[in-house]
Design a protein around this motif. Structure first.
Motif, mmCIF file in Angstrom:
data_model
loop_
_atom_site.group_PDB
_atom_site.id
_atom_site.type_symbol
_atom_site.label_atom_id
_atom_site.label_comp_id
_atom_site.label_asym_id
_atom_site.label_seq_id
_atom_site.Cartn_x
_atom_site.Cartn_y
_atom_site.Cartn_z
ATOM 1 N N PRO A 283 -24.664 -0.602 21.087
ATOM 2 C CA PRO A 283 -24.972 -0.630 19.650
ATOM 3 C C PRO A 283 -24.559 0.644 18.908
ATOM 4 C CG PRO A 283 -26.976 -0.904 21.024
ATOM 5 C CD PRO A 283 -25.879 -0.398 21.910
ATOM 6 N N GLN B 29 -21.884 -4.727 31.492
ATOM 7 C CA GLN B 29 -22.905 -3.807 31.991
ATOM 8 C C GLN B 29 -22.769 -2.424 31.340
ATOM 9 O OE1 GLN B 29 -25.483 -4.593 34.723
ATOM 10 N NE2 GLN B 29 -25.059 -6.364 33.416
ATOM 11 N N LEU C 88 -25.436 13.996 27.587
ATOM 12 C CA LEU C 88 -24.657 13.144 28.508
ATOM 13 C C LEU C 88 -23.812 14.005 29.449
ATOM 14 C CD1 LEU C 88 -23.463 10.191 26.204
ATOM 15 C CD2 LEU C 88 -25.338 10.222 27.849
ATOM 16 N N ALA D 177 -29.088 -8.685 24.553
ATOM 17 C CA ALA D 177 -29.317 -7.531 25.423
ATOM 18 C C ALA D 177 -30.785 -7.085 25.412
ATOM 19 C CB ALA D 177 -28.409 -6.370 25.007
ATOM 20 N N HIS E 149 -23.952 6.760 33.117
ATOM 21 C CA HIS E 149 -23.738 8.094 32.521
ATOM 22 C C HIS E 149 -23.716 9.213 33.555
ATOM 23 C CE1 HIS E 149 -25.277 6.492 28.371
ATOM 24 N NE2 HIS E 149 -23.979 6.345 28.494
#
Lengths: 228, 141
Positions: free
Chosen positions: B111, B75, B129, A157, B79
């Motif tokens: 991650p 993908q 967010l 990524a 947000h």
């Protein structure tokens, strides 16, 4: 009588002065952009004031031969520059790298590149982190390696594994095997924050076995790709 | 930087005349603007953290269109998508950020950030967010 003595002295002097020259060169031509003394940035705000990657642990990170070569003919290591945030803009399908904003790196002649590389190789505050990594020699196929690197660990990524394949927010890794010491690769994959507490490379809790596989895979990659 | 600023302010208060005080005050204001918001706050803001850690994949606009997406097999989440984002509780979003996609049965490509961000900073990101999606907590979760 005076001439031979003068010759002898000047040869002696230039050899002895080599290391000191390298330090002086780093101070005068590199310190304006690179942090050569540490510590690493402790906050995002501080990191964003950095103009270039830290070099204060260069001796724990780079291979000397790569430094000598690269400093004479620098190529792009980070496809989106440093910091990527200063070189990206919104595009039609996705954000894109603003290639025109990427600077070219100053180049040195052979003698100065060698002096700078030697001075950089002396910067080793993290010998203890390097000593923790015990790597036995071995190889891994490209297909097996890619499985661990991409599918299991999600490293693709952010990293290119071919000049045009992969992510761009981290350094390219198709020549990492010739650029970096194997123990450094193992250590930064294990705990990126031990090197840079605020780095945007995440700690993905990679197992010992997979760390070894990744080191071998990157070695395989750099032997296949001759982009140095 | 903060320390420097405080010291300057003290010196300014005790030592300098009115006119010099004004000049120093101006300098401090310009200095702060230059390094804003880092110099104004003791720790990084949610916006700082989102910019450095999330924009690379989730994009400058938070729409999932970061510089890294071209060759990603999964993908990144948009947000700004109120429908998708309201389907998650704050606790689930917190967990996704702290422990990564795998912890909520999503992709390894998202991650874990526990080693760089404190719990307080992650909580800040959850609120951030919510401002991007202009949406609230998933009902019933």
């Amino acid at each position: 009588m005076r001439l031979p003595l003068w010759c002898f002295l000047s040869v002696f002097y230039s050899v002895a002065a080599h290391a000191a020259d390298g330090d002086a060169l780093l101070q005068s031509e590199c310190a304006a952009c690179h942090n050569l003394t540490g510590p690493a940035a402790a906050t995002v705000a501080e990191l964003r004031t950095r103009k270039a990657p830290d070099l204060f642990y260069a001796g724990n990170k780079f291979r000397r031969e790569w430094l000598v070569r690269w400093l004479q003919q620098p190529t792009r290591v980070r496809p989106a520059g440093f910091l990527f945030l200063n070189h990206i803009k919104p595009g039609a399908k996705s954000d894109v790298v603003d290639a025109a904003s990427l600077p070219t790196h100053p180049a040195l002649d052979t003698a100065r590149a060698t002096a700078a590389a030697d001075a950089l190789m002396n910067l080793r505050p993290h010998d203890a982190l390097i000593a923790k990594e015990k790597l036995a020699a071995g190889t891994l196929s490209r297909a097996m390696g890619e499985m661990v690197f991409d599918k299991f660990s999600g490293c693709l990524a952010c990293h290119l594994i071919e000049p045009e394949y992969g992510g761009v927010s981290g350094p390219e890794l198709y020549s990492a095997g010739t650029r970096l010491q194997a123990e450094y690769i193992a250590s930064i994959v294990r705990t990126p924050q031990a090197w840079q507490p605020k780095t945007w490379m995440p700690d993905k809790h990679i197992s010992d076995a997979n760390i070894v596989k990744i080191v071998r895979y990157l070695d395989t990659l750099s032997k296949e790709n001759k982009h140095e | 930087m903060n320390k420097l600023k405080i010291r300057l302010k003290k010196a300014d208060f005790y030592v300098f005349s009115g006119c010099e005080r004004m000049i120093i005050g101006l300098k401090i204001a310009v200095f702060s603007l230059f390094f804003a918001p880092g110099a104004l706050f003791a720790s990084d803001t949610a916006a700082d953290n989102y910019a450095l850690y999330c924009v690379q994949c989730h994009g400058l606009r938070g729409d999932g269109k970061g510089i890294n997406i071209r060759d990603m097999s999964v993908q990144p989440r948009d947000h700004t998508d109120a429908k998708a984002m309201s389907g998650r509780s704050d606790a689930e979003i917190f967990k996704a950020i702290k422990e990564g996609g795998l912890a909520i049965d999503k992709s390894v490509q998202m991650p874990p950030w526990a080693e760089v961000l404190s719990d307080a900073e992650i909580t800040g990101l959850v609120s951030y967010l919510r401002t991007l999606c202009k949406c609230s907590n998933g009902a019933g979760k």
